[in-house]
Design a protein around this motif. Sequence first.
Motif, PDB file in Angstrom:
ATOM      1  N   GLU A  18       5.043  -8.756  12.329  1.00  0.00           N
ATOM      2  CA  GLU A  18       5.621  -9.775  11.435  1.00  0.00           C
ATOM      3  C   GLU A  18       6.299  -9.131  10.228  1.00  0.00           C
ATOM      4  O   GLU A  18       5.925  -8.032   9.807  1.00  0.00           O
ATOM      5  CB  GLU A  18       4.518 -10.706  10.935  1.00  0.00           C
ATOM      6  N   PRO A  19       7.257  -9.855   9.620  1.00  0.00           N
ATOM      7  CA  PRO A  19       7.982  -9.297   8.473  1.00  0.00           C
ATOM      8  C   PRO A  19       7.077  -8.727   7.361  1.00  0.00           C
ATOM      9  O   PRO A  19       7.393  -7.673   6.807  1.00  0.00           O
ATOM     10  CB  PRO A  19       8.774 -10.507   7.954  1.00  0.00           C
ATOM     11  N   LEU A  20       5.943  -9.377   7.065  1.00  0.00           N
ATOM     12  CA  LEU A  20       5.082  -8.868   5.990  1.00  0.00           C
ATOM     13  C   LEU A  20       4.539  -7.485   6.335  1.00  0.00           C
ATOM     14  O   LEU A  20       4.555  -6.575   5.498  1.00  0.00           O
ATOM     15  CB  LEU A  20       3.929  -9.852   5.726  1.00  0.00           C
ATOM     16  N   ARG A  80      -0.434 -12.930  10.921  1.00  0.00           N
ATOM     17  CA  ARG A  80      -0.963 -13.989  10.056  1.00  0.00           C
ATOM     18  C   ARG A  80      -0.584 -15.355  10.605  1.00  0.00           C
ATOM     19  O   ARG A  80      -1.172 -16.352  10.261  1.00  0.00           O
ATOM     20  CB  ARG A  80      -0.387 -13.852   8.644  1.00  0.00           C
ATOM     21  N   LEU A  81       0.500 -15.385  11.384  1.00  0.00           N
ATOM     22  CA  LEU A  81       0.933 -16.644  11.984  1.00  0.00           C
ATOM     23  C   LEU A  81       0.582 -16.605  13.469  1.00  0.00           C
ATOM     24  O   LEU A  81       1.037 -15.722  14.194  1.00  0.00           O
ATOM     25  CB  LEU A  81       2.447 -16.846  11.819  1.00  0.00           C
ATOM     26  N   GLU A  82      -0.237 -17.558  13.884  1.00  0.00           N
ATOM     27  CA  GLU A  82      -0.580 -17.656  15.294  1.00  0.00           C
ATOM     28  C   GLU A  82       0.452 -18.578  15.953  1.00  0.00           C
ATOM     29  O   GLU A  82       0.639 -19.714  15.499  1.00  0.00           O
ATOM     30  CB  GLU A  82      -1.984 -18.245  15.417  1.00  0.00           C
ATOM     31  N   VAL A  83       1.123 -18.072  16.984  1.00  0.00           N
ATOM     32  CA  VAL A  83       2.113 -18.903  17.675  1.00  0.00           C
ATOM     33  C   VAL A  83       1.376 -19.756  18.704  1.00  0.00           C
ATOM     34  O   VAL A  83       0.853 -19.246  19.686  1.00  0.00           O
ATOM     35  CB  VAL A  83       3.196 -18.044  18.346  1.00  0.00           C
ATOM     36  N   LEU A  84       1.323 -21.054  18.463  1.00  0.00           N
ATOM     37  CA  LEU A  84       0.577 -21.943  19.359  1.00  0.00           C
ATOM     38  C   LEU A  84       1.390 -22.233  20.608  1.00  0.00           C
ATOM     39  O   LEU A  84       0.861 -22.276  21.707  1.00  0.00           O
ATOM     40  CB  LEU A  84       0.219 -23.248  18.648  1.00  0.00           C
TER      41      LEU A  84
END
Lengths: 314, 249
Positions: B93-95, B214-218
């Motif tokens: 991810e970007p972060l 950090r982002l879960e892709v559902l």
Amino acid sequence: MTTLLIAEHDHASLKDVTNKALTAAAQLGAPVDVLVAGENARGAADAAAKLNGVAKVLLADDPAYAHDLAEPLAALIRSLAPGYDAFVAPATSRFKNVMPRVAALLDVMQISEIIKVVAPDTFERPIYAGNAIQTVKSRDAKKVITVRSSTFAATGEGGNAPVEAVASAADPGLSSFVGERVARNNRPELASARIIVSGGRGMRSSANFTKYIEPLADKLGAGVGASRAAVDSGFAPNDWQVGQTGKVVAPELYIAIGISGAIQHLAGMKDSKVIVAINKDADAPIFQVADYGLVADLYEAVPELTEQLGKLGR
Amino acid sequence: MKILVPVKRVVDFNVQIRVKSDGSGVDTAKAKMSMNPFDEIAIEEALRLQEAGKASEVVLVSIGPAQAAETIRTGLSMGADRGILVRSEAPVEPLAVAKILRAVVEEEGPGLIILGKQAIDDDSNQTGQMLAGLLGWAQATFASKLEVDGAYFKVTREVDGGLQTVRLKAPAIVTTDLRLNEPRYASLPNIMKAKKKPIVERAAELYGVDLAPRLEVLRTTEPPGRKAGVKVKDVAELVSRLRNEAGVI
């Protein structure tokens, strides 16, 4: 806890995209405060106080916030962070610039350009120029979110929230404003226009935009847009660009003239309510998304359209 | 002054992507891959500064799978001096990308970092701004003009209302917009030369950065489709339908 919506404004008044982003912010389910950071921005703060459902307005009035510099604005939002769980802003060029910086300062992975709030931690956002929609769930304790405002209805007025002054954060002094070239005309902004008339490569010149596109737009009270090809060729200024990397719009009526319809352009306008395409190439991809297609030479059809609208009293 | 240019390997901009029917993502298995177009613009700008005598070295860095070396090689063929490949098989991810880049910056000590304003796959538009925040550097996003002015950079930015010009203290971060320049094609001699240019490879884990998303892709779905409407025969029919059928004028 509370959500902080950061307002888009021109200091004197609030921009419509703020009302739309407020709708998304309210869907997080927590009270919403609005931050207005600007110079002599009391007018914008008072307008924000009238929006329905706003708990309070924070006004940071300081010359440091006069010119959209990312570093001082990010420092200000970070200084307010302890009191908030979520930071929401419309995905305008100002906040595309500043919000990821805020997210990094808070060690949060930003959720860019949401089009739907599924739950307070779950959102839909377009990827691949809108050719796929991802549903993502954030694991971060705090959320940093930008909102594609064209997909949310505007929150109305009727509130009377208090306006509180907040202290400016120390300006890191890393950048300074030199100047700007901002077009001034009486046409509506693309982000809030009810009708948009756009021209593409088929316009062939800047003079033809003036001669064909602008009179039609003015007849309709419309905003003026352009495809990337037209902007790259110098036919139209950059701030007219509609598409994946330009502005994303969803007016009631979008009239595409001399635009072939590359997927990058469709990404910026396919949520328009009614789409009209005028193009002499019957196989142009724009016709696959157009509600009304007219296969014609635009240099004949557009003046005729402008004239017929005139006869209707437009 | 050394210039660092991060580059990303993405599905080519001409490819019409396909969403997998089970909602698990976008099918990229057989898709043609290329360098993110905004990153090509970033390399071109760095090379122009080098050719104008304003930069000593142009270093490319990519975070991705082994094949991202091809993307770096493309940039070396344009004229960049050397590359760093930070290997990660899983998407980053970007972060986390920004955190890895911060570590690379600490090793390399560039005076300027030029990045594309967004990658055309995830359309996040975050990495440059995040890196600037982590480093505490000045940033100018969406650049359409970049000038070196002593210890400062003067950057013209494409913003919603038109153009804005800012002055940044060096070191600084600039992200590219479409009209900054037109990237060059690699010449055959430069493609041959690029084969000998060094690419250092490192595992992403070596940088001590937490790579967990950090982002879960559902799920990933197709957008609601839009059907072609009708062809009208002339302007009169168009006006009539817009007025009486659609009710928008």
